[in-house]
Design a protein around this motif. Structure first.
Motif, PDB file in Angstrom:
ATOM      1  N   SER A  69      59.263  -3.812  78.501  1.00  0.00           N
ATOM      2  CA  SER A  69      57.881  -4.484  78.252  1.00  0.00           C
ATOM      3  C   SER A  69      57.283  -5.300  77.475  1.00  0.00           C
ATOM      4  O   SER A  69      56.543  -6.332  78.190  1.00  0.00           O
ATOM      5  N   SER A  70      57.710  -5.010  76.205  1.00  0.00           N
ATOM      6  CA  SER A  70      56.478  -5.895  74.991  1.00  0.00           C
ATOM      7  C   SER A  70      57.155  -7.409  75.123  1.00  0.00           C
ATOM      8  O   SER A  70      56.999  -8.819  75.788  1.00  0.00           O
ATOM      9  N   LEU A  71      58.373  -7.626  75.475  1.00  0.00           N
ATOM     10  CA  LEU A  71      59.466  -8.581  75.695  1.00  0.00           C
ATOM     11  C   LEU A  71      58.719  -9.917  76.615  1.00  0.00           C
ATOM     12  O   LEU A  71      58.286 -10.746  76.223  1.00  0.00           O
ATOM     13  N   SER A  72      59.266  -9.222  77.869  1.00  0.00           N
ATOM     14  CA  SER A  72      58.690  -9.589  78.817  1.00  0.00           C
ATOM     15  C   SER A  72      56.933  -9.870  79.191  1.00  0.00           C
ATOM     16  O   SER A  72      56.453 -11.151  79.622  1.00  0.00           O
ATOM     17  N   ASN A  73      56.381  -9.539  78.388  1.00  0.00           N
ATOM     18  CA  ASN A  73      54.799  -9.373  78.478  1.00  0.00           C
ATOM     19  C   ASN A  73      54.394 -10.690  77.267  1.00  0.00           C
ATOM     20  O   ASN A  73      53.763 -11.200  77.541  1.00  0.00           O
ATOM     21  N   LEU A  74      55.351 -11.402  76.567  1.00  0.00           N
ATOM     22  CA  LEU A  74      55.515 -11.679  75.452  1.00  0.00           C
ATOM     23  C   LEU A  74      55.178 -13.925  76.158  1.00  0.00           C
ATOM     24  O   LEU A  74      54.993 -14.043  75.294  1.00  0.00           O
ATOM     25  N   PHE A  75      56.838 -13.287  77.509  1.00  0.00           N
ATOM     26  CA  PHE A  75      57.245 -14.459  77.445  1.00  0.00           C
ATOM     27  C   PHE A  75      56.689 -15.256  79.168  1.00  0.00           C
ATOM     28  O   PHE A  75      57.109 -15.584  79.686  1.00  0.00           O
ATOM     29  N   ILE A  76      55.276 -14.476  79.391  1.00  0.00           N
ATOM     30  CA  ILE A  76      54.563 -14.855  80.514  1.00  0.00           C
ATOM     31  C   ILE A  76      53.178 -15.488  80.441  1.00  0.00           C
ATOM     32  O   ILE A  76      52.617 -14.667  79.386  1.00  0.00           O
ATOM     33  N   ASP A  77      52.269 -15.903  81.564  1.00  0.00           N
ATOM     34  CA  ASP A  77      51.430 -16.295  80.858  1.00  0.00           C
ATOM     35  C   ASP A  77      50.089 -14.940  81.126  1.00  0.00           C
ATOM     36  O   ASP A  77      49.879 -14.121  82.368  1.00  0.00           O
ATOM     37  N   GLY A 111      53.215  -7.844  83.164  1.00  0.00           N
ATOM     38  CA  GLY A 111      55.233  -7.555  83.421  1.00  0.00           C
ATOM     39  C   GLY A 111      54.919  -5.626  83.285  1.00  0.00           C
ATOM     40  O   GLY A 111      55.012  -5.134  82.753  1.00  0.00           O
ATOM     41  N   VAL A 112      55.518  -5.414  84.292  1.00  0.00           N
ATOM     42  CA  VAL A 112      56.314  -4.202  84.491  1.00  0.00           C
ATOM     43  C   VAL A 112      57.282  -3.174  84.613  1.00  0.00           C
ATOM     44  O   VAL A 112      58.034  -4.274  85.849  1.00  0.00           O
ATOM     45  N   GLY A 113      57.380  -2.583  84.562  1.00  0.00           N
ATOM     46  CA  GLY A 113      59.160  -1.406  84.381  1.00  0.00           C
ATOM     47  C   GLY A 113      59.223  -1.461  85.962  1.00  0.00           C
ATOM     48  O   GLY A 113      57.934  -0.840  86.600  1.00  0.00           O
ATOM     49  N   THR A 114      59.992  -1.730  86.365  1.00  0.00           N
ATOM     50  CA  THR A 114      59.937  -0.934  87.260  1.00  0.00           C
ATOM     51  C   THR A 114      61.913  -0.549  87.924  1.00  0.00           C
ATOM     52  O   THR A 114      62.237   0.223  88.914  1.00  0.00           O
ATOM     53  N   ASN A 115      62.704  -0.809  86.904  1.00  0.00           N
ATOM     54  CA  ASN A 115      63.972   0.385  86.424  1.00  0.00           C
ATOM     55  C   ASN A 115      64.381   0.006  85.208  1.00  0.00           C
ATOM     56  O   ASN A 115      64.397  -0.582  84.201  1.00  0.00           O
ATOM     57  N   ILE A 116      64.740   0.927  84.954  1.00  0.00           N
ATOM     58  CA  ILE A 116      65.566   1.149  84.059  1.00  0.00           C
ATOM     59  C   ILE A 116      66.643   2.153  83.753  1.00  0.00           C
ATOM     60  O   ILE A 116      67.072   3.011  84.443  1.00  0.00           O
ATOM     61  N   ARG A 174      68.566 -11.872  82.430  1.00  0.00           N
ATOM     62  CA  ARG A 174      67.739 -13.018  83.004  1.00  0.00           C
ATOM     63  C   ARG A 174      65.985 -12.988  82.841  1.00  0.00           C
ATOM     64  O   ARG A 174      65.728 -11.899  82.960  1.00  0.00           O
ATOM     65  N   LYS A 175      65.485 -14.348  83.322  1.00  0.00           N
ATOM     66  CA  LYS A 175      64.041 -14.200  82.664  1.00  0.00           C
ATOM     67  C   LYS A 175      63.477 -15.337  83.984  1.00  0.00           C
ATOM     68  O   LYS A 175      64.174 -16.547  83.811  1.00  0.00           O
ATOM     69  N   GLY A 176      63.601 -15.008  85.299  1.00  0.00           N
ATOM     70  CA  GLY A 176      63.172 -15.528  86.198  1.00  0.00           C
ATOM     71  C   GLY A 176      61.102 -15.491  86.420  1.00  0.00           C
ATOM     72  O   GLY A 176      61.035 -14.807  85.674  1.00  0.00           O
ATOM     73  N   LYS A 177      60.983 -16.118  87.602  1.00  0.00           N
ATOM     74  CA  LYS A 177      59.504 -16.005  87.285  1.00  0.00           C
ATOM     75  C   LYS A 177      58.699 -14.695  88.269  1.00  0.00           C
ATOM     76  O   LYS A 177      57.821 -14.443  87.605  1.00  0.00           O
ATOM     77  N   MET A 213      66.786  -2.956  81.315  1.00  0.00           N
ATOM     78  CA  MET A 213      65.302  -2.474  82.280  1.00  0.00           C
ATOM     79  C   MET A 213      65.341  -4.387  82.990  1.00  0.00           C
ATOM     80  O   MET A 213      65.143  -5.456  82.922  1.00  0.00           O
ATOM     81  N   THR A 214      64.499  -3.649  84.693  1.00  0.00           N
ATOM     82  CA  THR A 214      64.214  -4.222  85.118  1.00  0.00           C
ATOM     83  C   THR A 214      62.415  -4.804  84.988  1.00  0.00           C
ATOM     84  O   THR A 214      62.030  -3.578  85.494  1.00  0.00           O
ATOM     85  N   ASN A 215      61.697  -5.820  84.510  1.00  0.00           N
ATOM     86  CA  ASN A 215      59.977  -5.989  84.753  1.00  0.00           C
ATOM     87  C   ASN A 215      60.106  -6.809  86.303  1.00  0.00           C
ATOM     88  O   ASN A 215      60.984  -7.959  86.131  1.00  0.00           O
ATOM     89  N   ASN A 216      58.918  -6.484  87.344  1.00  0.00           N
ATOM     90  CA  ASN A 216      58.182  -7.553  88.065  1.00  0.00           C
ATOM     91  C   ASN A 216      56.946  -7.885  87.107  1.00  0.00           C
ATOM     92  O   ASN A 216      56.862  -7.381  86.716  1.00  0.00           O
TER      93      ASN A 216
END
Length: 143
Positions: free
Chosen positions: A71-79, A85-90, A111-114, A136-139
């Motif tokens: 979750s932290s990784l995702s939130n660092l690389f978005i606006d 960035g919220v977890g949906t699967n682990i 994978r780092k999509g939009k 882990m998947t984050n939406n």
């Protein structure tokens, strides 16, 4: 967060959410970020606080560490002004037991999509033995 120094980002992560969070309860400490390779590293002590009844690292504690990392990784690389960035699967595989010491987790993107990020988190012991492997998947959602 991009555009800040490594030290500023680590300080933010280590103080994110205030004084009482699950990451702080488990003494998770962010120790490195590699902006070029998009990886994040943290440690967590292993002892009675995170044991299951058999005296070894509880799988749930490994999952907390892994989810904190992904979750932290995702939130660092978005606006962060526009999105969460919220977890949906682990999916977590516990590969080796651990009684005490320190584990180190490294998170990286698969994978780092939009609108979706998939990350891989490896948790290793002091001997670099793989303790846990998690995906882990984050939406990425609008605030």
């Amino acid at each position: 967060m991009i555009g800040q120094t490594k030290e500023e980002i680590l300080a933010f992560l280590n103080n994110w959410g205030g004084e009482v969070t699950l990451a702080k309860t488990l003494e998770i400490k962010f120790i490195d970020i590699d902006l070029e390779n998009e990886t994040l590293t943290a440690t967590m002590p292993v002892g009675p606080k995170v044991h299951q009844p058999f005296g070894i690292l509880h799988g749930g504690a490994s999952c907390v560490l892994a989810e904190t990392m992904g979750s932290s990784l995702s939130n660092l690389f978005i606006d962060g002004e526009k999105y969460y960035g919220v977890g949906t699967n682990i999916n977590s595989n516990h590969l080796r037991s651990k009684k005490d010491g320190i584990v180190t987790a490294v998170a990286r993107f698969i994978r780092k999509g939009k609108s979706m990020h998939v990350s891989e988190i490896e948790i290793r012991d002091e001997k670099d033995q793989l303790i846990n492997h998690t995906t882990m998947t984050n939406n990425i959602i609008n605030k």
